[in-house]
Design a protein around this motif. Structure first.
Motif, PDB file in Angstrom:
ATOM      1  N   THR A  44      -2.615  61.011  -8.365  1.00  0.00           N
ATOM      2  CA  THR A  44      -1.177  60.773  -8.380  1.00  0.00           C
ATOM      3  C   THR A  44      -0.939  59.288  -8.173  1.00  0.00           C
ATOM      4  OG1 THR A  44      -0.572  62.965  -7.573  1.00  0.00           O
ATOM      5  CG2 THR A  44       1.004  61.188  -7.173  1.00  0.00           C
ATOM      6  N   ARG A  45      -0.245  58.671  -9.124  1.00  0.00           N
ATOM      7  CA  ARG A  45       0.092  57.266  -8.980  1.00  0.00           C
ATOM      8  C   ARG A  45       1.379  57.140  -8.177  1.00  0.00           C
ATOM      9  NH1 ARG A  45      -0.530  53.740 -13.880  1.00  0.00           N
ATOM     10  NH2 ARG A  45      -2.575  53.574 -12.913  1.00  0.00           N
ATOM     11  N   ILE A  46       1.366  56.257  -7.202  1.00  0.00           N
ATOM     12  CA  ILE A  46       2.581  55.908  -6.472  1.00  0.00           C
ATOM     13  C   ILE A  46       2.863  54.435  -6.717  1.00  0.00           C
ATOM     14  CG2 ILE A  46       3.765  55.802  -4.267  1.00  0.00           C
ATOM     15  CD1 ILE A  46       2.008  58.011  -3.234  1.00  0.00           C
ATOM     16  N   THR A  47       3.932  54.160  -7.423  1.00  0.00           N
ATOM     17  CA  THR A  47       4.394  52.790  -7.617  1.00  0.00           C
ATOM     18  C   THR A  47       5.379  52.490  -6.506  1.00  0.00           C
ATOM     19  OG1 THR A  47       4.117  52.988 -10.010  1.00  0.00           O
ATOM     20  CG2 THR A  47       5.497  51.177  -9.209  1.00  0.00           C
ATOM     21  N   TYR A  48       5.034  51.532  -5.677  1.00  0.00           N
ATOM     22  CA  TYR A  48       5.811  51.230  -4.476  1.00  0.00           C
ATOM     23  C   TYR A  48       6.493  49.878  -4.693  1.00  0.00           C
ATOM     24  CZ  TYR A  48       6.671  50.758   0.614  1.00  0.00           C
ATOM     25  OH  TYR A  48       7.243  50.625   1.859  1.00  0.00           O
ATOM     26  N   VAL A  49       7.795  49.919  -4.956  1.00  0.00           N
ATOM     27  CA  VAL A  49       8.572  48.688  -5.132  1.00  0.00           C
ATOM     28  C   VAL A  49       9.056  48.255  -3.751  1.00  0.00           C
ATOM     29  CG1 VAL A  49      10.433  47.574  -6.399  1.00  0.00           C
ATOM     30  CG2 VAL A  49       9.291  49.577  -7.379  1.00  0.00           C
ATOM     31  N   ILE A  75      -4.716  59.407  -4.379  1.00  0.00           N
ATOM     32  CA  ILE A  75      -3.581  58.528  -4.676  1.00  0.00           C
ATOM     33  C   ILE A  75      -4.056  57.219  -5.279  1.00  0.00           C
ATOM     34  CG2 ILE A  75      -1.632  57.261  -3.674  1.00  0.00           C
ATOM     35  CD1 ILE A  75      -1.529  59.362  -1.454  1.00  0.00           C
ATOM     36  N   ASP A  76      -3.339  56.768  -6.287  1.00  0.00           N
ATOM     37  CA  ASP A  76      -3.529  55.442  -6.871  1.00  0.00           C
ATOM     38  C   ASP A  76      -2.244  54.655  -6.604  1.00  0.00           C
ATOM     39  OD1 ASP A  76      -4.377  53.264  -8.497  1.00  0.00           O
ATOM     40  OD2 ASP A  76      -3.265  54.109 -10.189  1.00  0.00           O
ATOM     41  N   VAL A  77      -2.309  53.679  -5.703  1.00  0.00           N
ATOM     42  CA  VAL A  77      -1.120  52.928  -5.285  1.00  0.00           C
ATOM     43  C   VAL A  77      -1.019  51.630  -6.062  1.00  0.00           C
ATOM     44  CG1 VAL A  77       0.061  51.779  -3.365  1.00  0.00           C
ATOM     45  CG2 VAL A  77      -1.183  53.917  -2.968  1.00  0.00           C
TER      46      VAL A  77
END
Length: 312
Positions: A44-49, A75-77
């Motif tokens: 699961t990719r989490i794009t953290y702005v 997780i892929d951050v």
């Protein structure tokens, strides 16, 4: 100055929504994710702005650290730095009564009281931060130099600011933290001086707009079972449940051993330790004390430094 730079003059944080928003915009919009496809092999990719001086992002740390420590292998951050504060010239947030740096101190104190996550707001009185761009550019340099250390560097910046009240825009401190991680300071300095790090950060500013993210924190979770956008600081249970929904992963237990929690977190607040272990703040403080951890007051809370063990 580019059009993008002109639009990112500064940002404000709202106590009710828990969002640090860029000026002239509402909270983040659930726009389409541009650029990166969903990771393969069930990740699961989490794009953290985010932004290194975002107080709402600091308040998210208990939930964020609990999730990433327990589900790290799933997780892929990807961090995206959106430029919360370009500078103070001409800045005025009438709604929150913020016109000068010292006004932020009162705002942070309110955030700490509401959330329970301690904040040292003294930097806004003693050595005000002029812009969040220098630490964001430093983070971009670390990403180029050693991407596996980017998240650790971001955490150390936040500790220096929110726990110790230090100005994380200071070049000397930024370099010292690079050295602390064991990275090549000369290579880091070259990335700063030749403009490569700044160009990387500018790409993040563009990416922020492409994502429709107009407030921090914005978390975009994309997994095998769906996609969800979250805004503002949220409770650990909500973040974990959202992750489980989009990932299809099985729920994992909290970290029951305070020694293991200390190995995983290292320096952390009582609330961060409580989120990872499932204990109350009172219980976790008693357990940390019995385990020989040292603590110091931060605002009305405490930050802990455990005894040295076999840290990861």
């Amino acid at each position: 100055m580019s059009q993008t730079d002109q639009s990112l003059a500064g940002g404000v944080c709202d106590l009710e929504s828990g969002v640090c928003a860029l000026p002239g915009d509402s909270a983040a919009l659930p726009g389409a994710t541009a650029g990166h496809p969903v990771p393969e092999v069930g990740l699961t990719r989490i794009t953290y702005v985010t932004d290194p001086i975002c107080s709402a992002c600091w308040i998210l740390e208990p939930a964020w650290r609990s999730l990433t420590e327990r589900y790290r292998d799933l997780i892929d951050v990807r961090h995206v730095y959106g430029g919360l504060l370009r500078g103070w010239q001409g800045f005025h947030d009438a709604g929150n009564g913020i016109r000068r740096p010292e006004d932020v101190a009162h705002h942070w104190d309110e955030f700490a009281q509401i959330s329970g996550q301690p904040i040292n707001s003294s930097v806004w009185w003693s050595d005000p931060i002029d812009s969040s761009y220098p630490p964001s550019i430093a983070l971009a340099a670390v990403r180029r130099l050693a991407p596996e250390h980017e998240e650790a560097y971001l955490r150390r910046l936040r500790e220096e600011l929110f726990l110790d009240g230090r100005n994380i825009a200071a070049p000397g401190l930024l370099e010292a933290l690079v050295a602390e991680l064991g990275l090549d300071v000369a290579s880091y300095r070259r990335l700063i001086e030749n403009g490569e790090a700044e160009a990387e950060f500018e790409r993040d500013l563009v990416r922020t707009h492409e994502l429709g993210a107009r407030g921090f924190p914005t978390l975009i979770l994309e997994g095998p079972d769906g996609r969800v956008v979250l805004h503002g600081w949220i409770q650990p249970d909500r973040l974990e449940n959202t992750f489980l929904t989009v990932s299809g992963a099985a729920r994992r237990p909290v970290v029951s051993s305070i020694g293991e929690a200390a190995d995983r977190l290292g320096t952390g607040t009582s609330l961060e330790y409580a989120a990872l272990t499932g204990h109350s703040v009172t219980e976790v403080e008693e357990l940390l004390t019995r385990a020989g951890a040292t603590s110091r007051p931060v605002g009305k809370g405490r930050a802990w430094s455990p005894k040295q063990r076999n840290r990861r």
